[in-house]
Design a protein around this motif. Sequence first.
Motif, mmCIF file in Angstrom:
data_model
loop_
_atom_site.group_PDB
_atom_site.id
_atom_site.type_symbol
_atom_site.label_atom_id
_atom_site.label_comp_id
_atom_site.label_asym_id
_atom_site.label_seq_id
_atom_site.Cartn_x
_atom_site.Cartn_y
_atom_site.Cartn_z
ATOM 1 N N SER A 92 1.778 9.616 -5.380
ATOM 2 C CA SER A 92 2.217 10.933 -4.914
ATOM 3 C C SER A 92 3.258 11.524 -5.850
ATOM 4 O O SER A 92 3.218 12.721 -6.162
ATOM 5 C CB SER A 92 2.800 10.839 -3.504
ATOM 6 O OG SER A 92 1.838 10.387 -2.597
ATOM 7 N N VAL A 93 4.181 10.682 -6.313
ATOM 8 C CA VAL A 93 5.209 11.149 -7.242
ATOM 9 C C VAL A 93 4.568 11.569 -8.565
ATOM 10 O O VAL A 93 4.973 12.572 -9.170
ATOM 11 C CB VAL A 93 6.287 10.059 -7.448
ATOM 12 C CG1 VAL A 93 7.221 10.396 -8.593
ATOM 13 C CG2 VAL A 93 7.071 9.863 -6.164
ATOM 14 N N ALA A 94 3.545 10.839 -8.985
ATOM 15 C CA ALA A 94 2.840 11.216 -10.215
ATOM 16 C C ALA A 94 2.180 12.586 -10.051
ATOM 17 O O ALA A 94 2.198 13.409 -10.979
ATOM 18 C CB ALA A 94 1.808 10.162 -10.574
ATOM 19 N N PHE A 95 1.594 12.837 -8.892
ATOM 20 C CA PHE A 95 0.990 14.150 -8.621
ATOM 21 C C PHE A 95 2.059 15.242 -8.582
ATOM 22 O O PHE A 95 1.815 16.367 -8.996
ATOM 23 C CB PHE A 95 0.219 14.146 -7.299
ATOM 24 C CG PHE A 95 -1.197 13.679 -7.437
ATOM 25 C CD1 PHE A 95 -2.153 14.496 -8.014
ATOM 26 C CD2 PHE A 95 -1.568 12.424 -7.001
ATOM 27 C CE1 PHE A 95 -3.464 14.069 -8.143
ATOM 28 C CE2 PHE A 95 -2.870 11.985 -7.119
ATOM 29 C CZ PHE A 95 -3.828 12.805 -7.699
ATOM 30 N N LEU A 96 3.227 14.905 -8.052
ATOM 31 C CA LEU A 96 4.326 15.879 -8.000
ATOM 32 C C LEU A 96 4.721 16.340 -9.402
ATOM 33 O O LEU A 96 5.027 17.510 -9.611
ATOM 34 C CB LEU A 96 5.550 15.276 -7.303
ATOM 35 C CG LEU A 96 5.678 15.507 -5.812
ATOM 36 C CD1 LEU A 96 6.848 14.707 -5.260
ATOM 37 C CD2 LEU A 96 5.828 16.955 -5.464
ATOM 38 N N GLY A 97 4.712 15.402 -10.355
ATOM 39 C CA GLY A 97 5.067 15.754 -11.721
ATOM 40 C C GLY A 97 4.035 16.654 -12.373
ATOM 41 O O GLY A 97 4.358 17.506 -13.194
ATOM 42 N N ALA A 98 2.766 16.490 -12.006
ATOM 43 C CA ALA A 98 1.696 17.271 -12.621
ATOM 44 C C ALA A 98 1.549 18.643 -11.968
ATOM 45 O O ALA A 98 1.339 19.645 -12.638
ATOM 46 C CB ALA A 98 0.378 16.506 -12.537
ATOM 47 N N ASN A 99 1.646 18.695 -10.644
ATOM 48 C CA ASN A 99 1.421 19.941 -9.910
ATOM 49 C C ASN A 99 2.263 19.885 -8.637
ATOM 50 O O ASN A 99 1.983 19.082 -7.743
ATOM 51 C CB ASN A 99 -0.070 20.082 -9.591
ATOM 52 C CG ASN A 99 -0.391 21.338 -8.813
ATOM 53 O OD1 ASN A 99 0.490 22.041 -8.328
ATOM 54 N ND2 ASN A 99 -1.673 21.613 -8.689
ATOM 55 N N PHE B 196 0.839 -1.209 0.000
ATOM 56 C CA PHE B 196 0.000 0.000 0.000
ATOM 57 C C PHE B 196 0.871 1.255 0.000
ATOM 58 O O PHE B 196 0.600 2.212 -0.725
ATOM 59 C CB PHE B 196 -0.922 -0.028 1.226
ATOM 60 C CG PHE B 196 -1.746 1.199 1.409
ATOM 61 C CD1 PHE B 196 -2.846 1.441 0.612
ATOM 62 C CD2 PHE B 196 -1.419 2.119 2.395
ATOM 63 C CE1 PHE B 196 -3.622 2.581 0.789
ATOM 64 C CE2 PHE B 196 -2.177 3.258 2.577
ATOM 65 C CZ PHE B 196 -3.285 3.492 1.768
ATOM 66 N N ALA B 197 1.925 1.246 0.788
ATOM 67 C CA ALA B 197 2.828 2.404 0.870
ATOM 68 C C ALA B 197 3.511 2.664 -0.464
ATOM 69 O O ALA B 197 3.616 3.820 -0.899
ATOM 70 C CB ALA B 197 3.868 2.178 1.968
ATOM 71 N N ILE C 110 -0.300 8.871 6.450
ATOM 72 C CA ILE C 110 -1.109 7.644 6.450
ATOM 73 C C ILE C 110 -0.217 6.412 6.587
ATOM 74 O O ILE C 110 -0.510 5.498 7.370
ATOM 75 C CB ILE C 110 -1.966 7.568 5.171
ATOM 76 C CG1 ILE C 110 -3.066 8.622 5.214
ATOM 77 C CG2 ILE C 110 -2.576 6.176 4.998
ATOM 78 C CD1 ILE C 110 -3.809 8.799 3.898
ATOM 79 N N ILE C 111 0.877 6.391 5.861
ATOM 80 C CA ILE C 111 1.802 5.258 5.923
ATOM 81 C C ILE C 111 2.384 5.116 7.334
ATOM 82 O O ILE C 111 2.424 4.018 7.897
ATOM 83 C CB ILE C 111 2.925 5.419 4.877
ATOM 84 C CG1 ILE C 111 2.345 5.290 3.463
ATOM 85 C CG2 ILE C 111 4.043 4.410 5.103
ATOM 86 C CD1 ILE C 111 3.277 5.755 2.371
ATOM 87 N N LEU D 235 2.944 17.965 -3.317
ATOM 88 C CA LEU D 235 3.514 18.023 -1.961
ATOM 89 C C LEU D 235 2.450 17.742 -0.907
ATOM 90 O O LEU D 235 2.734 17.076 0.098
ATOM 91 C CB LEU D 235 4.177 19.376 -1.716
ATOM 92 C CG LEU D 235 5.502 19.602 -2.451
ATOM 93 C CD1 LEU D 235 6.001 21.033 -2.225
ATOM 94 C CD2 LEU D 235 6.536 18.588 -2.006
ATOM 95 N N ILE D 236 1.246 18.237 -1.126
ATOM 96 C CA ILE D 236 0.152 17.967 -0.179
ATOM 97 C C ILE D 236 -0.179 16.472 -0.180
ATOM 98 O O ILE D 236 -0.289 15.853 0.886
ATOM 99 C CB ILE D 236 -1.089 18.818 -0.520
ATOM 100 C CG1 ILE D 236 -0.796 20.286 -0.221
ATOM 101 C CG2 ILE D 236 -2.313 18.342 0.256
ATOM 102 C CD1 ILE D 236 -1.890 21.236 -0.673
ATOM 103 N N VAL D 237 -0.324 15.901 -1.375
ATOM 104 C CA VAL D 237 -0.623 14.471 -1.476
ATOM 105 C C VAL D 237 0.508 13.642 -0.871
ATOM 106 O O VAL D 237 0.258 12.668 -0.147
ATOM 107 C CB VAL D 237 -0.891 14.074 -2.946
ATOM 108 C CG1 VAL D 237 -0.969 12.564 -3.110
ATOM 109 C CG2 VAL D 237 -2.155 14.735 -3.459
ATOM 110 N N LEU D 238 1.750 14.022 -1.113
ATOM 111 C CA LEU D 238 2.900 13.306 -0.550
ATOM 112 C C LEU D 238 2.908 13.389 0.974
ATOM 113 O O LEU D 238 3.122 12.383 1.657
ATOM 114 C CB LEU D 238 4.204 13.865 -1.121
ATOM 115 C CG LEU D 238 5.486 13.179 -0.650
ATOM 116 C CD1 LEU D 238 5.500 11.717 -1.071
ATOM 117 C CD2 LEU D 238 6.705 13.897 -1.185
ATOM 118 N N SER D 239 2.626 14.566 1.524
ATOM 119 C CA SER D 239 2.596 14.738 2.986
ATOM 120 C C SER D 239 1.506 13.882 3.618
ATOM 121 O O SER D 239 1.746 13.194 4.622
ATOM 122 C CB SER D 239 2.361 16.206 3.343
ATOM 123 O OG SER D 239 3.381 16.997 2.833
ATOM 124 N N VAL D 240 0.319 13.918 3.040
ATOM 125 C CA VAL D 240 -0.790 13.112 3.571
ATOM 126 C C VAL D 240 -0.472 11.627 3.430
ATOM 127 O O VAL D 240 -0.740 10.833 4.347
ATOM 128 C CB VAL D 240 -2.118 13.485 2.871
ATOM 129 C CG1 VAL D 240 -3.223 12.518 3.238
ATOM 130 C CG2 VAL D 240 -2.514 14.914 3.209
#
Length: 160
Positions: A38-45, A30-31, A59-60, A50-55
Amino acid sequence: MDQENTNITATNVVELGGKSWTAYFWSGIFAIVLLLLSVAFLGANIFGGLIVLSVSLLIIALRFYSIKSHRLYMDDIGVWRSSGILPWTKGTSGVKWRDLDEAVFFKSMFSWMFKSYSIRIGHRFTKDSEVFLDHWDRGDKAVMAINARHQELVRANALH
């Protein structure tokens, strides 16, 4: 039976272990998936990533610490399982010696290979008060210790 607010002070506490590394396996998968997303989101925005990565990291961490928080122990009163890291998830439940039916572990090739067993600590009168633990490190040894202690108490006629 919850043992959270009791005035009874137990002595002779024996720690019977915690979760095996196999309990972390699916959380690890899962992690990895969560971090890849999260890395995919980092590439887009960058900001959103960073918010998705932090959350995701929060969670992990909560999942891993939650697994680590599971403990099994026995004392003069009974056998207890405690778990939880957040105030609303912390708790202790167990079976008193006088109400213990038996402790058993479940064998499979997987559990034998990795020494990670599922354990059931039975209650004599109700299935609702049983303690069931999966992915328990050396659960076979914990079950043998519980049953040996219970037999000592039965032979000494110490259960009231």
